[in-house]
Design a protein around this motif. Structure first.
Motif, PDB file in Angstrom:
ATOM      1  N   GLY A  29    -106.226 -37.480 -38.254  1.00  0.00           N
ATOM      2  CA  GLY A  29    -107.003 -36.693 -37.316  1.00  0.00           C
ATOM      3  C   GLY A  29    -107.999 -35.775 -37.992  1.00  0.00           C
ATOM      4  N   ASN A  30    -108.891 -35.222 -37.195  1.00  0.00           N
ATOM      5  CA  ASN A  30    -109.909 -34.310 -37.725  1.00  0.00           C
ATOM      6  C   ASN A  30    -109.287 -33.069 -38.341  1.00  0.00           C
ATOM      7  N   GLU A  31    -108.240 -32.560 -37.721  1.00  0.00           N
ATOM      8  CA  GLU A  31    -107.594 -31.360 -38.262  1.00  0.00           C
ATOM      9  C   GLU A  31    -107.011 -31.633 -39.643  1.00  0.00           C
ATOM     10  N   ALA A  32    -106.349 -32.782 -39.788  1.00  0.00           N
ATOM     11  CA  ALA A  32    -105.785 -33.133 -41.102  1.00  0.00           C
ATOM     12  C   ALA A  32    -106.887 -33.375 -42.115  1.00  0.00           C
ATOM     13  N   LEU A  33    -107.969 -34.013 -41.699  1.00  0.00           N
ATOM     14  CA  LEU A  33    -109.071 -34.287 -42.612  1.00  0.00           C
ATOM     15  C   LEU A  33    -109.732 -32.997 -43.080  1.00  0.00           C
ATOM     16  N   GLU A  34    -109.888 -32.040 -42.162  1.00  0.00           N
ATOM     17  CA  GLU A  34    -110.462 -30.745 -42.531  1.00  0.00           C
ATOM     18  C   GLU A  34    -109.540 -29.986 -43.476  1.00  0.00           C
ATOM     19  N   LYS A  35    -108.240 -30.107 -43.265  1.00  0.00           N
ATOM     20  CA  LYS A  35    -107.295 -29.432 -44.160  1.00  0.00           C
ATOM     21  C   LYS A  35    -107.351 -30.041 -45.568  1.00  0.00           C
ATOM     22  N   ILE A  36    -107.512 -31.352 -45.657  1.00  0.00           N
ATOM     23  CA  ILE A  36    -107.650 -31.993 -46.969  1.00  0.00           C
ATOM     24  C   ILE A  36    -108.907 -31.490 -47.671  1.00  0.00           C
ATOM     25  N   ALA A  72    -111.503 -28.179 -51.837  1.00  0.00           N
ATOM     26  CA  ALA A  72    -112.502 -27.155 -52.142  1.00  0.00           C
ATOM     27  C   ALA A  72    -111.854 -25.935 -52.787  1.00  0.00           C
ATOM     28  N   ALA A  73    -110.657 -25.568 -52.329  1.00  0.00           N
ATOM     29  CA  ALA A  73    -109.981 -24.394 -52.886  1.00  0.00           C
ATOM     30  C   ALA A  73    -109.601 -24.601 -54.339  1.00  0.00           C
ATOM     31  N   PHE A  74    -109.281 -25.829 -54.718  1.00  0.00           N
ATOM     32  CA  PHE A  74    -108.914 -26.103 -56.109  1.00  0.00           C
ATOM     33  C   PHE A  74    -110.119 -26.461 -56.967  1.00  0.00           C
ATOM     34  N   ASP A  75    -111.315 -26.399 -56.401  1.00  0.00           N
ATOM     35  CA  ASP A  75    -112.559 -26.509 -57.147  1.00  0.00           C
ATOM     36  C   ASP A  75    -112.621 -27.808 -57.955  1.00  0.00           C
ATOM     37  N   ASP A  91    -114.207 -31.549 -58.876  1.00  0.00           N
ATOM     38  CA  ASP A  91    -115.552 -32.102 -58.926  1.00  0.00           C
ATOM     39  C   ASP A  91    -115.647 -33.340 -58.045  1.00  0.00           C
ATOM     40  N   GLY A  92    -116.807 -33.518 -57.413  1.00  0.00           N
ATOM     41  CA  GLY A  92    -117.068 -34.733 -56.671  1.00  0.00           C
ATOM     42  C   GLY A  92    -116.237 -34.842 -55.401  1.00  0.00           C
ATOM     43  N   MET A  93    -116.338 -36.013 -54.778  1.00  0.00           N
ATOM     44  CA  MET A  93    -115.661 -36.274 -53.514  1.00  0.00           C
ATOM     45  C   MET A  93    -114.499 -37.251 -53.644  1.00  0.00           C
ATOM     46  N   ARG A  94    -114.290 -37.783 -54.848  1.00  0.00           N
ATOM     47  CA  ARG A  94    -113.222 -38.769 -54.987  1.00  0.00           C
ATOM     48  C   ARG A  94    -111.863 -38.151 -54.699  1.00  0.00           C
ATOM     49  N   ALA A  95    -111.685 -36.873 -55.049  1.00  0.00           N
ATOM     50  CA  ALA A  95    -110.402 -36.217 -54.792  1.00  0.00           C
ATOM     51  C   ALA A  95    -110.088 -36.194 -53.306  1.00  0.00           C
ATOM     52  N   ASP A  96    -111.090 -35.909 -52.465  1.00  0.00           N
ATOM     53  CA  ASP A  96    -110.868 -35.878 -51.018  1.00  0.00           C
ATOM     54  C   ASP A  96    -110.473 -37.260 -50.496  1.00  0.00           C
ATOM     55  N   ILE A  97    -111.176 -38.279 -50.983  1.00  0.00           N
ATOM     56  CA  ILE A  97    -110.916 -39.634 -50.503  1.00  0.00           C
ATOM     57  C   ILE A  97    -109.522 -40.100 -50.918  1.00  0.00           C
ATOM     58  N   VAL A  98    -109.179 -39.875 -52.174  1.00  0.00           N
ATOM     59  CA  VAL A  98    -107.868 -40.314 -52.663  1.00  0.00           C
ATOM     60  C   VAL A  98    -106.751 -39.552 -51.959  1.00  0.00           C
ATOM     61  N   THR A  99    -106.932 -38.252 -51.782  1.00  0.00           N
ATOM     62  CA  THR A  99    -105.910 -37.456 -51.098  1.00  0.00           C
ATOM     63  C   THR A  99    -105.704 -37.950 -49.675  1.00  0.00           C
ATOM     64  N   ALA A 100    -106.803 -38.275 -48.987  1.00  0.00           N
ATOM     65  CA  ALA A 100    -106.687 -38.787 -47.624  1.00  0.00           C
ATOM     66  C   ALA A 100    -105.936 -40.115 -47.601  1.00  0.00           C
ATOM     67  N   ARG A 101    -106.276 -41.021 -48.509  1.00  0.00           N
ATOM     68  CA  ARG A 101    -105.597 -42.321 -48.540  1.00  0.00           C
ATOM     69  C   ARG A 101    -104.118 -42.162 -48.888  1.00  0.00           C
ATOM     70  N   ASP A 155     -99.388 -24.230 -50.930  1.00  0.00           N
ATOM     71  CA  ASP A 155     -98.625 -23.888 -49.730  1.00  0.00           C
ATOM     72  C   ASP A 155     -99.357 -22.854 -48.880  1.00  0.00           C
ATOM     73  N   GLN A 156     -99.999 -21.886 -49.544  1.00  0.00           N
ATOM     74  CA  GLN A 156    -100.736 -20.866 -48.799  1.00  0.00           C
ATOM     75  C   GLN A 156    -101.883 -21.480 -48.006  1.00  0.00           C
ATOM     76  N   ILE A 157    -102.578 -22.433 -48.604  1.00  0.00           N
ATOM     77  CA  ILE A 157    -103.699 -23.073 -47.912  1.00  0.00           C
ATOM     78  C   ILE A 157    -103.203 -23.881 -46.725  1.00  0.00           C
ATOM     79  N   LEU A 158    -102.114 -24.622 -46.932  1.00  0.00           N
ATOM     80  CA  LEU A 158    -101.598 -25.461 -45.855  1.00  0.00           C
ATOM     81  C   LEU A 158    -101.034 -24.637 -44.708  1.00  0.00           C
ATOM     82  N   GLU A 159    -100.486 -23.449 -45.026  1.00  0.00           N
ATOM     83  CA  GLU A 159     -99.911 -22.603 -43.989  1.00  0.00           C
ATOM     84  C   GLU A 159    -100.893 -21.557 -43.489  1.00  0.00           C
ATOM     85  N   ASP A 160    -102.158 -21.612 -43.992  1.00  0.00           N
ATOM     86  CA  ASP A 160    -103.201 -20.664 -43.583  1.00  0.00           C
ATOM     87  C   ASP A 160    -102.792 -19.226 -43.857  1.00  0.00           C
ATOM     88  N   GLN A 161    -102.166 -19.004 -45.019  1.00  0.00           N
ATOM     89  CA  GLN A 161    -101.770 -17.656 -45.411  1.00  0.00           C
ATOM     90  C   GLN A 161    -102.793 -17.103 -46.382  1.00  0.00           C
TER      91      GLN A 161
END
Length: 708
Positions: free
Chosen positions: A254-261, A266-269, A271-281, A328-334
């Motif tokens: 879902g969009n919410e899960a994709l935005e959280k990924i 982004a929080a872990f800084d 490089d590139g977009m491969r990290a987002d794609i691999v994490t989603a898969r 954990d803080q990012i996932l729990e919005d703390q």
């Protein structure tokens, strides 16, 4: 003989999860397993193949096409109406010394020369299609082969354009690489191409270690009986992987899960977009593995722990890792915790036990290394022998004995500045060492410069040379002459050329090789000026970083007090090198001869290990020798003995001031080395000296082997 069961491996949960996720979804991009030796990395990878679901393949297809979804461009196709059969999933192992044509395939030489047709002979990528491709010690694999593997893993296809062959075939496989970081790291851009990475260590719990040993001994005693105990667990695991593969297309991201990924990456800084794609898969695969039809935070957390650690490295000196509390803080919005109010609470007492253990183990390793260097090579009787030192035969040297602040009286540890990018320099001449990125050499890859019989070189087949070698023997081999011809060199039209193994010629290719650069650094009291040692340390560290990128090896010999030590054995591990250099102390007298002889022993041992790797010795000193009677004469003898071995050497003179003794220049003459003054090369230019004698001679006009 049965393999060790996958479900019987204990203490490697993260590795098991990473392997299973890539088995469920090969699009994740494979797994890189980093770990110390003896941690069951290879055992677990080989066990994975036995729990992968069986496959239905087209009968007779060399590429293992799926009959329900055949590859329309398969070289063995079309497969309409073809029969099918079931087989176990394949595990294909790629040796470190494999050639490019063995990996991606090549022209079928027998059919090309015997039948006159262009035919493709599949390689290991074709054999691994829809299976598992395993590369042990992937960090020792040539870079161009790693590029081929990762490109195929990312695209799911292998495309071959070589030797008149134009073929594209399916190459979907689970790519798994294992490595020991002590033997060198992968380049960051290659590290990033692996989907997931796992850091594995031997368990420290005695009970868990006991269980590991118990199971291993039981398996070695009776493999069939031991494996039979886990048949039910293996079948359950196989069924669960199969179900997850079928469920995978139905999992909703879902969009919410994709935005959280995206927020996590982004929080872990990274490089590139491969990290987002691999994490989603990986998150989708994790949801399918756990029987869910939508991705939740638990899936994102599991995926991020495996997909992000190796993508946070900015340079080879950074260790991979991930702050799980921040995750954990990012996932729990703390919100992130505020720093402590009392600045005293952030002192040295807050260092983690892991850091203290690392430092302690490093110091222990260093002391063991400094205690002695094994010398298995026979010593030449003419070599200078160690001397006995005593107060009576040691001349006083005020500068060497001057007190300073540091870990011990008379010693201090200079800092290391930020390493800098070095210019590219190469050794003179053409070598024949291991393929790398520095000096010219005859290697297995590069541009073709000639041809030789097949047993003399490892290059690809040189077709014109092979045909020329076979042509004079055609009549003797029974190839009939053209009708009505009076010449024995004229043959009947289309009869195939008759080739034997002795006719095959392979290409001689010129490329780049890696080298060994051995620094022999004076760490005595006369070198204790902080800026001087900082410059030397930074130059060595910068060269090591450059060597890491060019696949060189670098070593460091230091001498001070009454002895010389091999502070950094020849290595490509930048992490170990950085720690050794930072801990290098300075102070005491100057045992120059001992330093030169330690360098000679190190180079001699390296020649036994790798005779083809060329070495360059860089001696950084002011030329003073103050340890023992007749120190200068003994140093001269040591230099002459070292010069007789034929090593390329450079002496960097660190003597400064208006009045100079010129001892380093005399050392350069005895060593038959190039002489360079420190004020001419500077801290940022010291690495330039490592490019080889001929290069520096062109830049300065000095003659190698002569003092200025």
């Amino acid at each position: 003989m049965r393999t060790f069961p996958f479900s019987a491996v204990v203490g490697s949960d993260d590795m098991a999860l990473a392997l299973i996720l890539t088995a469920v979804s090969p699009e994740v991009g494979g797994v890189l397993v980093r770990g110390e030796k003896g941690t069951a990395k290879s055992t677990m990878v080989r066990a994975l193949a036995s729990v992968l679901p069986e496959q239905t393949v087209v009968m007779g297809c060399r590429f293992g096409c799926d009959p329900d979804d055949p590859d329309p461009s398969c070289p063995d196709g079309p497969h309409a109406g073809a029969r099918a059969h079931t087989r176990s999933a394949r595990l294909v192992e790629l040796p470190v010394g494999a050639t490019e044509d063995r990996v991606i395939g090549s022209l079928d030489l027998q059919r090309a020369l015997g039948e006159g047709v262009t035919a493709y002979e599949p390689g290991l990528l074709a054999a691994a299609h829809r299976g598992l491709l395993y590369v042990d010690e992937v960090n020792l694999l040539h870079d161009h082969l790693v590029d081929l593997l990762l490109d195929a893993a990312a695209m799911g296809r292998s495309t071959v354009e070589r030797e008149g062959v134009s073929v594209s075939h399916g190459a979907k496989f689970v790519l798994v690489g294992t490595m020991n970081p002590e033997e060198g790291e992968l380049r960051p851009q290659l590290l990033d191409r692996f989907g997931l990475t796992v850091e594995i260590k031997a368990p420290r719990d005695p009970k868990l270690r006991t269980e590991v040993v118990r199971r291993r001994l039981a398996f070695d005693g009776n493999p069939n009986s031991f494996a039979a105990k886990y048949d039910d667990q293996e079948e359950t695991l196989r069924k669960r992987i199969s179900d997850a593969q079928l469920r995978l297309p139905t999992v909703e991201l879902g969009n919410e899960a994709l935005e959280k990924i995206a927020e996590v990456c982004a929080a872990f800084d990274v490089d590139g977009m491969r990290a987002d794609i691999v994490t989603a898969r990986a998150a989708v695969a994790h949801a399918a593995w756990n029987g869910r039809t939508s991705v939740d935070k638990a899936d994102i957390r599991a995926a991020a722990r495996l997909a992000l650690p190796h993508r946070r490295r900015r340079n080879p000196f950074d260790a991979p890792g991930l702050d799980e509390d921040l995750l954990d803080q990012i996932l729990e919005d703390q919100p992130e915790p505020e720093p402590p109010n009392d600045p005293d609470d952030r002192g040295s007492d807050d260092s983690s036990p892991d850091d203290q253990s690392l430092d302690g183990s490093q110091s222990q390793s260093q002391s063991q290394q400094d205690s002695g260097q094994p010398d298995s090579a026979p010593r030449n009787q003419s070599a200078p022998q160690p001397r006995d030192h005593g107060p009576a035969d040691t001349p006083a040297d005020a500068s060497d004995e001057s007190p300073s602040d540091g870990p011990a009286p008379g010693l201090h540890v200079a800092g290391v500045q930020e390493p800098y990018r070095t210019k590219f320099f190469a050794a003179s001449g053409i070598g024949g060492g291991e393929a790398g990125r520095r000096s010219r050499a005859i290697t297995s890859i590069g541009r073709t410069v000639g041809a030789a019989p097949g047993g003399e070189t490892s290059g690809g087949v040189h077709l014109p040379a092979t045909i020329r070698a076979a042509a004079p023997h055609q009549v003797a081999r029974g190839r009939t002459a053209r009708s009505g011809s009076t010449s024995r060199r004229e043959y009947d039209g289309p009869e195939a050329l008759r080739i034997q193994a002795s006719d095959v010629r392979r290409s001689i290719t010129e490329g780049r090789e890696s080298n060994l650069v051995l620094f022999c650094v004076d760490a005595s009291g006369s070198m204790a000026a902080r800026k001087r040692m900082e410059s030397v340390k930074t130059a060595v560290l910068s060269l090591l970083l450059d060597a890491y990128q060019r696949r060189d090896k670098v070593g460091l010999v230091t001498f001070r007090g009454r002895e010389a030590v091999l502070a950094l054995p020849p290595t490509s591990s930048v992490d170990t090198a950085a720690r050794r250099l930072e801990e290098l102390p300075t102070g005491g007298r100057t045992p120059l001869a001992e330093g030169l002889m330690m360098a000679e022993r190190t180079l001699r041992l390296e020649r036994l290990r790798d005779p083809k790797r060329r070495a360059l010795l860089i001696v950084v000193t002011d030329g003073r020798a103050t340890a023992g009677a007749d120190a200068l004469a003994y140093s001269r003898r040591a230099a002459e003995y070292l010069a007789a071995t034929g090593v390329d050497a450079i002496v960097v003179d660190c003597e400064t001031g208006r009045f100079r003794m010129g001892l380093a220049g005399s050392l350069a003459q005895s060593l038959d080395a190039q002489y360079v003054a420190l004020d001419e090369v500077g801290a940022s230019q010291l690495v330039s000296v490592a490019g080889g004698k001929s290069l520096h001679s062109e830049d300065t006009g000095q003659t190698p082997g002569r003092a200025a």
